[in-house]
Scaffold this active site. Structure first.
Site, mmCIF file in Angstrom:
data_model
loop_
_atom_site.group_PDB
_atom_site.id
_atom_site.type_symbol
_atom_site.label_atom_id
_atom_site.label_comp_id
_atom_site.label_asym_id
_atom_site.label_seq_id
_atom_site.Cartn_x
_atom_site.Cartn_y
_atom_site.Cartn_z
ATOM 1 N N HIS A 1 3.421 10.690 -14.427
ATOM 2 C CA HIS A 1 2.296 10.742 -13.144
ATOM 3 C C HIS A 1 3.113 12.242 -12.936
ATOM 4 O O HIS A 1 3.313 12.125 -11.522
ATOM 5 C CB HIS A 1 2.182 9.803 -12.240
ATOM 6 C CG HIS A 1 1.080 8.692 -13.116
ATOM 7 N ND1 HIS A 1 0.192 8.774 -13.030
ATOM 8 C CD2 HIS A 1 1.743 7.403 -13.633
ATOM 9 C CE1 HIS A 1 -0.176 7.549 -13.149
ATOM 10 N NE2 HIS A 1 0.329 7.104 -14.214
ATOM 11 N N ASP B 1 5.074 3.533 -13.886
ATOM 12 C CA ASP B 1 4.208 3.025 -14.483
ATOM 13 C C ASP B 1 3.414 4.392 -15.551
ATOM 14 O O ASP B 1 3.724 5.211 -15.280
ATOM 15 C CB ASP B 1 2.609 2.977 -13.229
ATOM 16 C CG ASP B 1 2.679 4.184 -12.533
ATOM 17 O OD1 ASP B 1 3.697 4.815 -11.915
ATOM 18 O OD2 ASP B 1 1.736 4.551 -12.972
ATOM 19 N N GLU B 2 3.352 3.328 -16.260
ATOM 20 C CA GLU B 2 2.474 4.637 -17.942
ATOM 21 C C GLU B 2 2.983 5.368 -17.613
ATOM 22 O O GLU B 2 2.601 6.943 -17.831
ATOM 23 C CB GLU B 2 1.236 4.906 -16.970
ATOM 24 C CG GLU B 2 -0.210 3.770 -16.468
ATOM 25 C CD GLU B 2 -0.946 3.910 -15.675
ATOM 26 O OE1 GLU B 2 -2.419 3.369 -15.868
ATOM 27 O OE2 GLU B 2 -1.554 4.684 -15.043
ATOM 28 N N ALA B 3 4.607 5.631 -18.412
ATOM 29 C CA ALA B 3 4.848 7.144 -18.902
ATOM 30 C C ALA B 3 5.141 7.056 -20.525
ATOM 31 O O ALA B 3 5.937 6.915 -21.611
ATOM 32 C CB ALA B 3 6.560 6.981 -17.986
ATOM 33 N N GLN B 4 4.262 6.621 -20.762
ATOM 34 C CA GLN B 4 3.548 6.809 -21.728
ATOM 35 C C GLN B 4 3.807 8.302 -22.753
ATOM 36 O O GLN B 4 3.479 8.305 -23.944
ATOM 37 C CB GLN B 4 2.097 6.954 -21.868
ATOM 38 C CG GLN B 4 1.338 5.617 -21.977
ATOM 39 C CD GLN B 4 -0.094 5.359 -21.352
ATOM 40 O OE1 GLN B 4 -0.108 6.482 -20.733
ATOM 41 N NE2 GLN B 4 -0.452 4.516 -20.853
#
Ligand code: IFG
Length: 549
Positions: free
Chosen positions: A294, A357-360
């Site tokens: 993000h 979060d969501e550190a893909q």
């Protein structure tokens, strides 16, 4: 909800059938004298309060108990009433924040002077009352002699004022002078919170909101005893806080917003104003710069932050998981050291939130090393690390705060992180997306919001227990709750208010009120009584058919 009602010398245990119109508790069936229970006991069926074969000496008493949100630990109607008049004074210590907040509110709508004086009678706010109640606790009593709020702290007195304001007619909330009378019916309340963290999160990264819009959002939430304000300041679509040592973050990173809408950012002076405004309401600001994912706005502002040395293009879409800080470059940690240092210096509260979060696009071993390293930077500047539950993959200290957000329950896949955090002795903030996310649609037809986690009408927002949601996360593992509002689809204050009201008060009640008082029947009718109060404040709330028939 069963309420003890003192209708004179006889005390009566009464079954309260809350009316669905005005959200007031009506005592309908007196029971054996002397039996006393605190409000908050499990709801019992109407009429069940009178044992079979009893003479039922008393008469059915229709005594109104005010519908307060969050419901207090104990509330009972007493005889008498107090009328606030043009000669009423507020008695409090100098600069008492609860007194000045109440005075400002009531001077506006009553037109009365309501001077704050050091002694005498009237509305007495005693913030050093030696009540012995838990933190933020207060006692509120109203009789013909006056109104008394007793607490052991200014914070407790302020929470008591939020209850007192709900005992006044809705027109007390108007910003213009209204006709009286301004009568508060006799009541005895004792109250204190179940959890110490009751948060509201506002995402100003996807769409930017001004200082005054943010302050209105804080003020409305403070009315429901919310005490933390989590401000989501950095994401792919926008960087919203001035960092003096990295000026392009706000100048470039602040230009954009979802859908190409106007951007913006807070100068540090404006951020400090928001912090002060929140402090006057005993609300603590928690700033969040989401990392390592993000981060497209930062990566677009500074080419050198990117692994390949090339600046990213600004992003105005709504995808997630595609960006990552370059965890292998030293400059990333110098950058974060500067950001954290500057943020910590203007944040009096105990937490800095670094998202997580969501550190893909960050390999897991790199993520763990990154989070462990930035955690030390946060601690170096005297703060505890807060972040989304993924941060629990790193070794955290006891005061660090993982925030559960995944829409999962029990032992479902996705509950491991919260469970492992609890096992490590961490206390979580619970913000399950399928109950507490205020950007979830109310129904399929809701114009605003998303539905990836669930469709969340008011009853679903209220229908969960943070200490029972996840196996292995019990009462002692929960620090509190939070109601995040993500703004991919929201542009205006009305958009925020429509999605937050009436659901934010539901999360606030879950965070404040006793577990035993949790009852949809009681809550929905007390919530209905909030409708006229929101109308008086021009809040553009959703008239849920579940609440407002
Ligand atoms: N998940 C993302 C948010 C936001 C949200 C919208 C978290 C922790 C979906 N991360 O929630 O950035 O896009 O509902």
């Amino acid at each position: 909800m069963v309420i003890l009602v003192d209708t004179g010398s006889m005390r009566r245990l009464a079954v309260v059938v809350v009316s669905s119109v005005v959200g007031l508790g009506l005592v309908v069936a007196p029971s054996p004298a002397g039996a006393g229970v605190k409000a908050g006991a499990r709801a019992v069926g109407a009429g069940a309060g009178v044992k079979a074969g009893e003479t039922g000496a008393g008469r059915a008493q229709a005594v109104r108990v005010p519908g307060v949100v969050p419901v207090p630990v104990s509330i009972r109607a007493t005889r008498g009433a107090y009328a606030i008049t043009s000669s009423t004074r507020i008695v409090a210590a100098p600069h008492d924040k609860a007194a000045s907040y109440l005075a400002h509110l009531l001077r506006r709508s009553t037109g009365y002077a309501l001077p704050i004086v050091g002694s005498g009678g009237g509305i007495v706010i005693d913030s050093a009352g030696g009540t012995g109640l838990p933190a933020e606790g207060y006692r509120l009593s109203v009789s013909g002699h006056g109104i008394l709020i007793k607490a052991d702290s200014g914070e407790g007195a302020f929470r008591g004022v939020q209850t007192l304001r709900q005992l006044l007619p809705a027109k007390a909330e108007k910003s213009t002078r209204q006709h009286g009378p301004w009568v508060v019916k006799g009541v005895q309340i004792e109250d204190y919170p179940r959890f110490s963290y009751r948060g509201a999160m506002l995402d100003v990264a996807r769409h930017f909101f001004t200082v005054s819009q943010v302050e209105r959002y804080i003020d409305l939430a403070a009315g429901y005893k919310v005490n933390y304000f989590h401000l989501h300041l950095g994401d792919d679509q926008g960087w919203r806080i001035q960092i003096k040592s990295w000026p392009r973050l706000a100048k470039i990173g602040g230009r954009t917003a979802v859908g190409g809408d106007r951007g913006g950012y807070f100068t540090q002076r404006e951020y400090a104003e928001i912090v002060k405004y929140a402090q006057r309401r005993y609300v603590t600001v928690v700033p969040e710069i989401d990392t390592p994912g993000h981060t497209n706005a930062a990566l677009a502002a500074y080419a050198k932050l990117n692994c390949d040395g090339k600046a990213r293009k600004p992003y105005t879409g709504t995808n997630v998981g595609f960006s990552s800080l370059c965890t292998s470059k030293e400059i990333t940690y110098r950058f974060l050291d500067d950001v954290i240092r500057e943020l910590a210096a203007i944040t009096p509260g105990p937490y800095l939130d670094l998202g997580g979060d969501e550190a893909q696009s960050t390999k897991q071993p790199d993520y763990v090393r990154f989070m462990s390293r930035v955690q030390k930077i946060v601690h170096k500047y005297g703060k505890s690390l807060m972040g989304w539950e993924e941060i629990a993959a790193a070794r955290l200290d006891a005061d660090d705060v993982p925030e559960h957000w995944n829409p999962v329950t029990g032992t479902q896949d996705g509950t491991q992180l919260a469970r492992s955090a609890a096992k490590k002795g961490l206390k979580l903030v619970m913000a399950p997306a399928d109950h507490a996310y205020l950007d979830m649609k109310y129904t399929k037809k809701t114009r605003l919001g998303q539905d990836w986690a669930a469709i969340v009408e008011v009853k679903r927002a209220y229908g969960w227990d943070p200490a029972k949601l996840i196996t292995g996360v019990g009462e002692d593992d929960v620090r509190g709750v939070e109601a995040p509002i993500w703004t991919e689809t929201m542009r205006t204050m009305n958009d925020l208010e429509y999605m937050a009201y009436p659901r934010l008060p539901a999360i606030a009640e879950i965070g404040w009120s006793p577990r035993a008082s949790h009852s949809w029947a009681s809550f929905r009718s007390r919530l209905a009584a909030q409708g006229p109060r929101w109308a008086a404040r021009d809040v553009d709330f959703y008239r849920s058919p579940q609440v407002f028939q």
